[in-house]
Design an enzyme around this catalytic site. Sequence first.
Site, PDB file in Angstrom:
ATOM      1  N   LYS A  70     -67.906 -89.535  27.744  1.00 54.66           N
ATOM      2  CA  LYS A  70     -67.404 -88.903  26.513  1.00 54.66           C
ATOM      3  C   LYS A  70     -66.955 -87.467  26.735  1.00 54.66           C
ATOM      4  O   LYS A  70     -67.189 -86.607  25.899  1.00 54.66           O
ATOM      5  CB  LYS A  70     -68.480 -88.946  25.410  1.00 54.66           C
ATOM      6  CG  LYS A  70     -68.761 -90.360  24.931  1.00 54.66           C
ATOM      7  CD  LYS A  70     -69.184 -90.377  23.488  1.00 54.66           C
ATOM      8  CE  LYS A  70     -69.213 -91.805  22.980  1.00 54.66           C
ATOM      9  NZ  LYS A  70     -69.854 -91.988  21.725  1.00 54.66           N
ATOM     10  N   ASP A 102     -53.670 -96.519  -0.389  1.00 58.10           N
ATOM     11  CA  ASP A 102     -54.094 -96.406   0.984  1.00 58.10           C
ATOM     12  C   ASP A 102     -54.286 -94.914   1.255  1.00 58.10           C
ATOM     13  O   ASP A 102     -53.686 -94.104   0.563  1.00 58.10           O
ATOM     14  CB  ASP A 102     -52.927 -96.939   1.813  1.00 58.10           C
ATOM     15  CG  ASP A 102     -53.354 -97.283   3.204  1.00 58.10           C
ATOM     16  OD1 ASP A 102     -54.493 -97.723   3.336  1.00 58.10           O
ATOM     17  OD2 ASP A 102     -52.556 -97.110   4.138  1.00 58.10           O
ATOM     18  N   ASP A 144     -49.062 -99.361   4.040  1.00 56.20           N
ATOM     19  CA  ASP A 144     -47.994 -99.287   5.036  1.00 56.20           C
ATOM     20  C   ASP A 144     -48.190-100.278   6.170  1.00 56.20           C
ATOM     21  O   ASP A 144     -47.242-100.657   6.818  1.00 56.20           O
ATOM     22  CB  ASP A 144     -47.876 -97.860   5.593  1.00 56.20           C
ATOM     23  CG  ASP A 144     -49.224 -97.313   6.020  1.00 56.20           C
ATOM     24  OD1 ASP A 144     -50.185 -98.107   6.073  1.00 56.20           O
ATOM     25  OD2 ASP A 144     -49.330 -96.110   6.303  1.00 56.20           O
TER      26      ASP A 144
END
Length: 1023
Positions: free
Chosen positions: A487, A376, A717
Amino acid sequence: MGKGVGRDKYEPAAVSEHGDKKGKKAKKERDMDELKKEVSMDDHKLSLDELHRKYGTDLSRGLTTARAAEILARDGPNALTPPPTTPEWVKFCRQLFGGFSMLLWIGAILCFLAYGILAATEEDFDNDNLYLGVVLAAVVIITGCFSYYQEAKSSKIMESFKNMVPQQALVIRNGEKMSINAEDVVVGDLVEVKGGDRIPADLRIISANGCKVDNSSLTGESEPQTRSPDFTNENPLETRNIAFFSTNCVEGTARGIVIYTGDRTVMGRIATLASGLEGGQTPIAAEIEHFIHIITGVAVFLGVSFFILSLILEYTWLEAVIFLIGIIVANVPEGLLATVTVCLTLTAKRMARKNCLVKNLEAVETLGSTSTICSDKTGTLTQNRMTVAHMWFDNQIHEADTTENQSGVSFDKTSATWLALSRIAGLCNRAVFQANQENLPILKRAVAGDASESALLKCIELCCGSVKEMRERYTKIVEIPFNSTNKYQLSIHKNLNANEPRHLLVMKGAPERILDRCSSILLHGKEQPLDEELKDAFQNAYLELGGLGERVLGFCHLLLPDEQFPEGFQFDTDEVNFPVDNLCFIGLISMIDPPRAAVPDAVGKCRSAGIKVIMVTGDHPITAKAIAKGVGIISEGNETVEDIAARLNIPVSQVNPRDAKACVVHGSDLKDMTSEQLDDILKYHTEIVFARTSPQQKLIIVEGCQRQGAIVAVTGDGVNDSPALKKADIGVAMGIAGSDVSKQAADMILLDDNFASIVTGVEEGRLIFDNLKKSIAYTLTSNIPEITPFLIFIIANIPLPLGTVTILCIDLGTDMVPAISLAYEQAESDIMKRQPRNPKTDKLVNERLISMAYGQIGMIQALGGFFTYFVILAENGFLPFHLLGIRVDWDDRWINDVEDSYGQQWTYEQRKIVEFTCHTAFFVSIVVVQWADLVICKTRRNSVFQQGMKNKILIFGLFEETALAAFLSYCPGMGVALRMYPLKPTWWFCAFPYSLLIFVYDEIRKLIIRRRPGGWVEKETYY
């Protein structure tokens, strides 16, 4: 769509009562395949009217209580079915009756059988077989309890699925808000969530106010995701209007309709997938099974041959059966089970000291034979904290320090532009340090706020001192929080600087949006008009930082003129009464979750150890590729198809994929691939990154690697990783950031979340495999001097040279500590420089090991024992030739006048004392030749002189076995208890020449192997 459609496909199909097992199995496979597919739902595409029709929910008043009760009765509670756990007694029985233990049980039963036969047929018999049976049973029970305790201690399985279900949920029923148990939430319920809540089920958002959720446990993305009623993406996992069960709402509020509950939620499907997957047999278990086959084969072959032979030699049936049992038992290495268990436990303890917690003892070795690691990205390869990496101001890119201990480079902090930039980054920022952390280093402090803002906060605190004081100096008057339409985030502050106007407007946000609102730019502290040339410079910097996989933010400010905005002016954020255009652009700051310091080195070690490291992440391809290059998963000079196309300036479709060593695969492409196409990618590319993958795809990638014959380790995880962790040959979960579910699915837990610890684990795993080989070679060798006396006793009819009890004293006494001490042996050469072992060809116990232990060293040991035996009998008057055929008279207790070579007569008692003295001497001889065997087993290729005698436990083992042998021989009362008698000191030396011969023979053999690698000697004898 009527109600309930879309739910039915997860309902278990009815299986008829007498439906056979095969049907169930096929159904299970079908269900698993169904779960492996991508999440498919269309609720996010429906309008509010269609939602109302589909679920029959009033969008303001919710369901009626009666309707909710009906649905609850139909669907069951909103809870995950806990994974099926193995009952403790089953685990215990597995330890008692699994694999090797079975062999010892059979031995014990055979002993009791032999004892029974003797007891039934003879008035006068010895109890050896009874003792032997009891001892064997005790060995199995003790080692069984030990292994069980070891595993139970390290795998206190967390009740993790229970912790994941939030306890309370706020629903609206009959138009009233009520707090109910989360388990009672049903499909169609109208639910309200606020910051800090866990989402109680899969929701379709119908209204939201600044709502953000943390999906990291599900998708692995660390950034909080905005949630709103808008349909923004075809993919239900990416769209904004769906919130998932058991993820956390970080800020804001939202209302939604429940579309799935319990096992049917996205999280529930992953949990079901993880608990339904079968983990295969560990490589070491397969090895031990293979070894048992060999040993059992040898034992039965010898036993049966001599059974037939003894019948030909006209022994009675009963005697022949006793011989058969004796031979089989002598062949079983009783101490080996304990040795293997202890070796694995020692390694597990050693790994725990290096931050690897092993839940399953056998997994220790699996890690050593790993050939592919699917890692990962977030938190394993990286530090799992956003950090400021670069800034662009004064028209150049400056590098910030991203190292964990702040030992890297720094930039010029004196520029006036930097002061302006740091001021905006500190003020236009809602993150704050949590209380009482003044003594902690800045980077270690906990922050309340999102990942990007905390990165800015820490950066400014490090460079410019206290942000808290800065914010007190410039008090905030109003702010417009970040939202997905504009934004940007903006705030207006009081400005106490005498030479500047009274109000300062600061703004940050998406760089292109910020630039559009600016008409000037600050260069070296002076404001200049923003021309095309500077816009190009901005564009290049933005692309460069974005191409590094970094998250870029733009910053600008405006000093509001005093004449328009005097002291006490009422700013209004709804009807904006202040300028938000024609601002002054200051610069860019880019952030990245930087790689951990130890990772590049660890990846390099994996590469030289022949292990392929594949990155599998839910993050963007650009970021993933940048990190992969940063840690060396994509090594320098290796290009992907896109790189080649860019370099040659041709379309990607014209590049031959096999020209590219590296490859970045997007999850959406993976979705449409057949397994053959995936196999091709895994086969032809050495450096692979999978980006934007879903949990199900992780599993498909692992299965793809396993189809190639790889032994796969997977790190992860999130909950999303648990299916892949379970399916892999060894699943490695993260101890700090890992979710409980991933820890439960894994075989090993990295306590420091650091990829580098895996490499340590691989090294330990390879070492234990080598050392187990040495241990087994040592233990098996003494089998030959234990069996041959019995065989010669049958063939040549001589008095028995070695008794059953003495065999036990060797296997469970003198050989135990030395065999275990080999587990402490250091690696011979750099074990991380060789390819991973091939589980099909490179076995723990192979023909060469058996040929060395049984055929060569074992034979020399047997000769040493017989030499001592004949010397003692000759000293007592029985010359070797006189012994042939003497057995029948010798063992007859009624004959008291057996003559020796010199015509002396011996009574039964006297004969037996000489015989038992021979047993003791034979036993001592085996100990003496095992000294040499222990020393030569220290190495398989190097000379013992190269390796040295640094292993203190081994030296202790040598002394311990000698002391034990002396104790058994000279301790008063042993003649009665074990029938072992004191020896003349000279008899100890009979076997010395043989011990020396073993040492010299093996040193010469290893010398030839080193001089002629790959030659005949290596092929035949290198085990």
